[in-house]
Design an enzyme around this catalytic site. Structure first.
Site, PDB file in Angstrom:
ATOM      1  N   GLU A  60       0.831  -1.358   0.026  1.00 19.07           N
ATOM      2  CA  GLU A  60      -0.222  -0.154  -0.017  1.00 19.07           C
ATOM      3  C   GLU A  60       0.912   1.449   0.186  1.00 19.07           C
ATOM      4  O   GLU A  60       0.415   2.222  -0.660  1.00 19.07           O
ATOM      5  CB  GLU A  60      -0.958   0.147   1.290  1.00 19.07           C
ATOM      6  CG  GLU A  60      -2.185  -0.992   0.987  1.00 19.07           C
ATOM      7  CD  GLU A  60      -1.896  -2.605   1.266  1.00 19.07           C
ATOM      8  OE1 GLU A  60      -0.614  -2.771   1.868  1.00 19.07           O
ATOM      9  OE2 GLU A  60      -2.449  -3.258   0.690  1.00 19.07           O
ATOM     10  N   HIS A 129     -10.565  -5.269   8.071  1.00 16.88           N
ATOM     11  CA  HIS A 129     -11.319  -5.106   6.814  1.00 16.88           C
ATOM     12  C   HIS A 129     -12.598  -4.276   6.675  1.00 16.88           C
ATOM     13  O   HIS A 129     -12.815  -3.657   5.599  1.00 16.88           O
ATOM     14  CB  HIS A 129     -11.812  -6.372   6.285  1.00 16.88           C
ATOM     15  CG  HIS A 129     -10.544  -7.375   6.002  1.00 16.88           C
ATOM     16  ND1 HIS A 129      -9.617  -7.646   6.826  1.00 16.88           N
ATOM     17  CD2 HIS A 129     -10.150  -7.768   4.772  1.00 16.88           C
ATOM     18  CE1 HIS A 129      -8.744  -8.513   5.991  1.00 16.88           C
ATOM     19  NE2 HIS A 129      -8.942  -8.609   4.831  1.00 16.88           N
TER      20      HIS A 129
END
Length: 325
Positions: A60, A129
């Protein structure tokens, strides 16, 4: 207008912008051939080629850095962070580099990056998540934060986000991905920073966003049936900047307000909305402004997730409390 899912609506928005502007690029983990975990980018690589829709390594920090670099060089990157809990690896780019680019360069550079990620409880996602982390983003000057509650808004807001000359973070609620609604074909935009009154009322104002819009509408219907209460519901749509004008206008009409959010109670969007109401309309209030939120804990594990998320019954209880004050 066709009835389509939020996933399809966002996919349509991305296709519109890829067609319109050759500088729009889409990248992230598995967004190419696989079309993303939830198929939001399905078919786009095949249609527009690997130079414009492409996969990145599982890093990321690299996605964020690439987005900032491309944004300063005339491109309009759309960078997907696969799940919201993974933004911590890219926070330097998201919260430090991209939002400060115009300021630190004296207007010489801007950074028209759209970050997008799924988030939200209600579907029993694994840890990290679905966490409601929007508070981390709304505290950051220079970045707009968008949370659509339906397919129509998702498409219009996404197009506006990509066209904006500063960074925008679009949070896409997991529970709403496969909800359906009427969405026009082709392009249209919804202004960033403009709320939507989704239900008119005169007794109480509910201010909310994302999946809690639907919870609040359900509560408003229950309150109408149970005691005849006329509840107004405002969908913020953009949580940074907040459309204070629409909120104050409604509160001045109803005299009572409740803010509902899926994120933990402290230091979030609800707290900011209440502060704005107190600063601008406190003398119009007939009761204290209430918050309906989860507790200040990490998001609950799947087996008890429903106990953690604000329910329509809890919102109805708050409606009754401000009406009976």
């Amino acid at each position: 207008m066709a009835q389509i899912t939020m996933v399809k609506a966002i996919n349509d928005a991305l296709r519109v912008e890829l067609n319109r502007d050759p500088n729009v690029l889409i990248f992230g983990e598995d967004v190419g051939k696989n079309g993303g975990v939830f198929r939001v980018t399905d078919g786009l690589q095949k249609e527009f080629g690997e130079d414009r829709v492409f996969d990145t390594p599982l890093a990321e920090s690299g996605i964020g850095g690439l987005a900032v670099g491309l944004g300063t060089q005339g491109f309009r990157p759309v960078a997907e962070i696969q799940f919201i809990g993974f933004i911590f690896e890219a926070m330097d780019s998201i919260a430090v580099q991209a939002p400060r680019m115009r300021y630190r360069s004296g207007g010489r550079y801007n950074c028209p990056v759209t970050f997008r990620t799924p988030f939200g409880a209600g579907v029993k996602p694994p840890e990290l998540h679905g966490d409601p982390l929007e508070g981390l983003l709304t505290q950051t000057p220079g970045i707009k934060v968008v949370v659509p509650s339906n397919p129509y808004d998702a498409k219009g807001l996404m197009i506006s986000a990509i066209r904006d000359n500063d960074p925008v973070f679009v949070l896409e609620h997991l529970k709403l991905y496969f909800s359906k609604g009427e969405v026009p074909e082709g392009e249209y935009t919804i202004p960033l920073g403009k709320a939507n009154v989704v239900r008119e009322g005169s007794d109480v104002t509910i201010i909310t966003y994302g999946a809690m819009v639907h919870t609040s509408l359900k509560a408003a219907e229950l309150a109408a049936r149970e005691r005849g209460a006329k509840v107004e519901v405002i969908d913020l749509r953009t949580i940074s900047p907040i459309d204070t004008e629409t909120i104050i206008k409604s509160v001045e009409k109803t005299g009572r307000a409740i803010v509902v959010q899926e994120a933990q109670k402290s230091a979030g969007v609800a707290a900011e909305v209440i502060a704005q109401i107190n600063e601008k309309a406190i003398l119009k209030l007939e009761a204290p402004v209430l918050r309906v939120t989860p507790p200040d804990t990490v998001i609950a594990f799947p087996l008890i997730e429903e106990e953690w998320i604000p329910s329509a019954a809890r919102v109805v209880s708050a409606i009754n409390k401000v009406l009976d004050f």
